[in-house]
Design a protein around this motif. Structure first.
Motif, short mmCIF file in Angstrom:
data_model
loop_
_atom_site.label_atom_id
_atom_site.label_comp_id
_atom_site.label_asym_id
_atom_site.label_seq_id
_atom_site.Cartn_x
_atom_site.Cartn_y
_atom_site.Cartn_z
N THR A 12 0.85 -1.19 0.00
CA THR A 12 0.00 0.00 0.00
C THR A 12 0.89 1.24 0.00
N ASN A 13 0.33 2.38 -0.32
CA ASN A 13 1.10 3.62 -0.29
C ASN A 13 1.62 3.92 1.11
N GLU A 14 0.82 3.60 2.12
CA GLU A 14 1.25 3.81 3.50
C GLU A 14 2.46 2.93 3.82
N GLU A 15 2.45 1.68 3.40
CA GLU A 15 3.59 0.78 3.64
C GLU A 15 4.83 1.26 2.88
N LYS A 16 4.63 1.74 1.65
CA LYS A 16 5.76 2.27 0.88
C LYS A 16 6.36 3.50 1.56
N ASP A 17 5.49 4.35 2.10
CA ASP A 17 5.97 5.54 2.82
C ASP A 17 6.78 5.15 4.05
N ARG A 18 6.30 4.14 4.79
CA ARG A 18 7.04 3.67 5.97
C ARG A 18 8.40 3.12 5.57
N ASP A 45 10.13 3.89 2.87
CA ASP A 45 10.98 5.01 2.44
C ASP A 45 11.57 5.73 3.65
#
Length: 191
Positions: free
Chosen positions: A56-62, A64
């Motif tokens: 998910t975008n949230e997981e990708k942000d974490r 990063d």
């Protein structure tokens, strides 16, 4: 100097996280001007490593954010409990999301166990991992035996032994990281 400590436990009542917090405190006792980031694997809740397309975008942000933290750190410390004769599976899953972040990064290893052998099997797996990914493995490692005694009885023989060993581990890691940092700076000037 920036130090990142990754506590690899996944159980809610983790003694490994207590040890990670004590190491953070020990580093500050040795050198007050450090920048220490403590990452608690229990809070990351990353999915089983597959590929980045399914995140998910949230997981990708974490991921990063963690990647940025690893890249900006002068040293990375991995703290793992020994589960069933090896390093924590949830920790290995988290570590698998990264690779370039470890190259030439000074890395200190800490194994934690309720037994008497200090988590030797977990330590061996972490050392093999560190070598494989090209980290600069610090020569001093910290193996914490009988962790319940260390955490729950601060004046016990095990706790006193931990404090002495933790001080050496932290001091040696700071020295090692500084040597690597200075060496890498000199190396980049020569290129």
């Amino acid at each position: 100097m920036k130090i990142t400590i990754l506590s690899g436990a996944t159980r809610e009542s983790s003694h490994s996280t207590s040890i990670a917090k004590r190491l953070e405190k020990k580093f500050y006792e040795i050198q007050e001007d450090l920048d220490i980031v403590l990452i608690d694997n229990r809070k990351l809740r990353l999915p089983v490593y597959d590929n980045f397309e399914n995140l998910t975008n949230e997981e990708k942000d974490r991921l990063d954010a963690i990647s940025g933290t690893f890249f900006s750190s002068d040293a990375l410390i991995i703290v793992s409990p020994e589960y069933n004769g090896g390093m924590a599976g949830g920790l290995k899953n988290t570590l698998d999301y990264f690779r370039k972040e470890y190259e030439w990064r000074p890395m200190g290893l800490v194994s934690v166990t309720s037994g008497t052998l200090g988590g030797q099997n977990a330590m061996n797996q972490m050392a093999a991992f560190a070598s494989y990914v090209g980290a600069c493995l610090a020569p001093t490692r910290l193996m914490v035996s009988q962790v319940q005694e260390v955490v729950n009885h601060p004046h016990s023989a095990e706790s006193v032994r931990f404090e002495k060993n933790a001080e050496k581990f932290c001091s040696d890691l700071l020295r090692f990281a500084q040597i690597i940092k200075n060496g890498m700076l000199n190396y980049s000037l020569v290129k």
